[in-house]
Enzyme design. Structure first.
Site, short mmCIF file in Angstrom:
data_model
loop_
_atom_site.label_atom_id
_atom_site.label_comp_id
_atom_site.label_asym_id
_atom_site.label_seq_id
_atom_site.Cartn_x
_atom_site.Cartn_y
_atom_site.Cartn_z
N THR A 127 2.25 -25.61 6.99
CA THR A 127 2.90 -24.32 7.15
C THR A 127 4.38 -24.48 6.80
OG1 THR A 127 1.35 -23.75 8.89
CG2 THR A 127 3.40 -22.47 8.81
N PHE A 275 -6.61 -12.20 21.15
CA PHE A 275 -5.21 -12.51 21.47
C PHE A 275 -4.59 -11.49 22.41
CE2 PHE A 275 -6.07 -15.47 18.27
CZ PHE A 275 -5.20 -16.51 18.45
N LEU A 276 -5.44 -10.81 23.18
CA LEU A 276 -4.94 -9.90 24.21
C LEU A 276 -5.31 -10.46 25.57
CD1 LEU A 276 -5.51 -6.23 22.96
CD2 LEU A 276 -3.40 -7.57 22.98
N ALA A 278 -3.94 -12.24 28.82
CA ALA A 278 -2.71 -12.61 29.53
C ALA A 278 -2.84 -14.03 30.08
CB ALA A 278 -2.46 -11.62 30.66
N GLY A 283 1.44 -21.93 23.36
CA GLY A 283 2.04 -23.24 23.14
C GLY A 283 1.42 -23.83 21.90
N CYS A 286 1.83 -25.01 16.66
CA CYS A 286 2.07 -24.00 15.61
C CYS A 286 2.91 -22.81 16.06
CB CYS A 286 0.73 -23.52 15.06
SG CYS A 286 -0.11 -24.80 14.14
N LYS A 346 -4.38 -25.61 25.11
CA LYS A 346 -5.47 -24.65 25.34
C LYS A 346 -6.75 -25.47 25.51
CE LYS A 346 -6.76 -23.99 20.53
NZ LYS A 346 -7.13 -23.09 19.47
N ARG A 353 0.89 -30.85 22.30
CA ARG A 353 2.21 -30.48 21.78
C ARG A 353 2.60 -29.09 22.27
NH1 ARG A 353 1.25 -32.04 15.51
NH2 ARG A 353 -0.84 -31.32 16.01
N1 LIG Z 1 -2.62 -28.10 14.01
C1 LIG Z 1 -2.98 -26.88 13.70
O1 LIG Z 1 -3.74 -26.21 14.39
C2 LIG Z 1 -2.49 -26.26 12.41
C3 LIG Z 1 -3.13 -25.12 11.90
C4 LIG Z 1 -2.68 -24.57 10.71
C5 LIG Z 1 -1.60 -25.15 10.06
N2 LIG Z 1 -0.98 -26.25 10.60
C6 LIG Z 1 0.13 -26.84 9.86
O2 LIG Z 1 -0.35 -27.98 9.16
C7 LIG Z 1 0.67 -28.98 9.11
C8 LIG Z 1 0.15 -30.28 9.69
O3 LIG Z 1 -0.14 -30.06 11.06
P1 LIG Z 1 -1.00 -31.10 11.91
O4 LIG Z 1 -1.20 -30.48 13.25
O5 LIG Z 1 -2.17 -31.55 11.13
O6 LIG Z 1 0.07 -32.31 12.01
P2 LIG Z 1 -0.17 -33.78 12.55
O7 LIG Z 1 1.12 -34.21 13.11
O8 LIG Z 1 -1.40 -33.82 13.40
O9 LIG Z 1 -0.49 -34.64 11.24
C9 LIG Z 1 0.45 -34.95 10.25
C10 LIG Z 1 0.04 -36.27 9.61
O10 LIG Z 1 0.86 -36.50 8.48
C11 LIG Z 1 1.15 -37.88 8.41
N3 LIG Z 1 2.33 -38.10 7.57
C12 LIG Z 1 3.61 -37.80 7.83
N4 LIG Z 1 4.40 -38.17 6.79
C13 LIG Z 1 3.59 -38.70 5.85
C14 LIG Z 1 3.81 -39.25 4.57
N5 LIG Z 1 5.03 -39.34 4.03
N6 LIG Z 1 2.75 -39.71 3.89
C15 LIG Z 1 1.51 -39.65 4.43
N7 LIG Z 1 1.23 -39.12 5.64
C16 LIG Z 1 2.27 -38.66 6.35
C17 LIG Z 1 1.33 -38.29 9.86
O11 LIG Z 1 1.17 -39.68 10.05
C18 LIG Z 1 0.20 -37.48 10.54
O12 LIG Z 1 -1.01 -38.21 10.59
C19 LIG Z 1 1.87 -28.40 9.84
O13 LIG Z 1 2.71 -27.79 8.91
C20 LIG Z 1 1.26 -27.35 10.72
O14 LIG Z 1 2.16 -26.32 11.03
C21 LIG Z 1 -1.42 -26.83 11.74
#
Ligand SMILES: NC(=O)c1ccc[n+]([C@@H]2O[C@H](COP(=O)([O-])OP(=O)(O)OC[C@H]3O[C@@H](n4cnc5c(N)ncnc54)[C@H](O)[C@@H]3O)[C@@H](O)[C@H]2O)c1
Length: 473
Positions: A127, A275-276, A278, A283, A286, A346, A353
């Protein structure tokens, strides 16, 4: 698998909640996938058959595709050279200004640029704020790659932790932001097994709401619009949560039940019921950072988007209000032993996180309470944030947490927390007090079982013996 598809060679960079799930699911729909991470321990674990996160279907799909269509590596250069499409799925955490910290994306783009020998599409799966695609393009060009050898596309991810695999394979929509036909074609080919419905024909397909006759639509937009769709969607969902929490607070002031109000609102198709609910606020990894990042983007563009500040403010207040509710049931805190159910942000995930449970627990600890916590999956991660000690204890079963406690607090919506044996709970708690931050029980039922029961936006329930003093704060 029986899925007809033209396999695309894919690299997914980052093997976290999004990257790992995307990699596994791309393999599941027939593609050849290399999942890259710079965390050597994680890659070793994945290679050895380990599963680093708690998600339904992930162990099965990993077992099905590991060392077949799915490989794990730390070697981004080699993975880039082989791939037609490189998905960047690394973290984009919040920086001090509220802006997204794009240094991980920058590092990956720089590394990729050194290994591009033939045309590739670089896909933002993380994101990211609007215009990030332009920055990735600049970084790759600055490092000597010709603009004819790559495109940058946006393919935001909408999966929810806890149901990540099902969400990925049965999406409401697939958003592809691409400014060139070549990039759009590759992304269309990657998702073709889903958009054509072919995947759902397969006998061992993961079951979900999509079917052969009702496959997901793929929405093709500009890259900038796709970036904005993700931020705007998350900000909107967070706004719904804060909105209903504010409504819940009005309900509490007039002794109305927010669930009746939410149901009445949600039946209107224009509003919708999701998402309604309460509770103690949103958290996770995201919503908090994405609302902050979208607010920052608006500020930079001189757009007055004050509603996002209000969304954040209500979310913060909600945790404090819950804390005050606990105080109203217990009077004083020092020396009290409180059972806490739920540490994950959740139910259904081990992700802690930005868990609102932590904020509530920290407030209680600072007042001198002892916390005995149980979570079905998040305990180990929680211990890194709140180390175990005399005041912060972790147990591995629900009734163990409740035994001898002055009150039970429900902070995450794990399904099993809504199925407690209430007779048993009565016998193990020191006082029959339940303060439910997720509204998992019917207040009347709790009263009938003899509990003092406080929840969010619903009338407080006090057994007759307590009623007289209930309003004394
Ligand atoms: N977690 C969710 O529910 C969710 C849903 C939709 C979108 N997103 C978005 O997706 C993205 C990732 O989220 P996440 O929850 O999977 O993060 P995360 O922290 O679980 O995973 C990120 C991974 O990237 C790796 N990483 C970091 N730098 C690196 C590099 N230079 N080379 C290779 N690997 C590297 C880390 O070691 C880690 O394993 C974020 O932008 C988040 O906002 C997350």
């Amino acid at each position: 698998m029986g899925v007809k598809t033209k396999p695309v060679s894919i690299a997914v960079v980052g093997s976290g909640y999004v990257g790992l799930v995307a990699a596994v699911c791309f393999a599941e729909i027939g593609h050849s996938v290399v999942c890259v991470d710079n965390d050597e321990q994680k890659v070793a674990m994945l290679r050895d058959g380990g599963v680093p996160i708690h998600e339904d279907f992930l162990p099965e799909l990993l077992a099905r595709h590991r060392n077949q269509r799915l490989q794990f590596t730390t070697d981004l250069s080699a993975a880039t050279q082989r791939a037609e499409a490189i998905f960047i799925a690394v973290g984009t955490p919040q920086s001090d200004s509220g802006n997204a910290d794009l240094s991980y994306v920058d590092a990956v783009a720089t590394q990729i640029s050194r290994s591009i020998g033939s045309y590739k599409v670089i896909v933002e799966k993380s994101t990211v704020p609007v215009y990030t695609n332009e920055w990735i393009r600049r970084v790759v060009e600055r490092n000597g790659t010709s603009s004819t050898n790559f495109d940058v596309a946006s393919n935001p991810e909408f999966l929810r932790e806890g149901t990540a695999v099902t969400d990925f394979l049965h999406p409401d929509r697939i958003v592809v932001g691409a400014d060139s036909e070549a990039a759009a074609d590759i992304l269309r080919a990657i998702y073709a097994p889903l958009t054509s419905g072919d995947y759902y024909r397969s006998d061992n397909a993961v079951i979900g709401h999509r079917t052969i006759s009702d496959p997901p639509p793929l929405l093709l937009t500009s890259t900038k619009a796709a970036e904005l769709i993700k931020h705007a969607s998350n900000a909107f969902l967070a706004m719904k949560i804060s909105f209903i929490n504010a409504v819940a607070n009005v309900c509490e002031a007039v002794d109305a039940n927010v669930e009746e109000v939410a149901r009445g609102m949600g039946l209107d198709k224009r509003i919708g019921s999701q998402f309604l609910r309460a509770g103690i606020g949103y958290g996770g990894s995201c919503f908090p950072k994405d609302v902050a990042a979208f607010r920052y983007v608006a500020e930079q563009l001189s757009v007055d988007f004050g509603i996002l500040t209000e969304v954040e403010k209500i979310n913060e207040q909600q945790k404090r209000r819950f804390f005050n509710k606990v105080r109203s049931a217990l009077w004083t805190f020092r020396g009290k032993r409180l059972a806490v159910l739920g540490l994950a942000f959740k139910g259904g995930t081990d992700d802690v996180r930005e868990s609102p449970a932590f904020d509530v627990i920290r407030m209680l600890l600072s007042e001198g309470c002892t916390i005995v916590a149980f979570d079905p999956a998040a305990t180990e991660r929680a211990k890194l944030e709140l180390p175990p000690g005399p005041a912060m204890q972790y147990v591995d079963d629900l009734y163990g947490a409740a035994t001898g406690a002055d009150a039970l607090l429900i902070l995450s919506d794990w399904p099993q927390f809504g199925e407690i044996d209430l007779e048993k709970l009565q016998t193990v708690l020191r006082y029959p007090i339940v303060i439910d931050g997720r509204n998992l029980y019917d207040p009347q039922q709790m009263l009938e079982h003899g509990f003092t029961y406080l929840s969010v936006g619903r009338p407080a329930m006090y057994p007759a013996r307590e009623r007289a003093g209930a309003r004394v704060r």
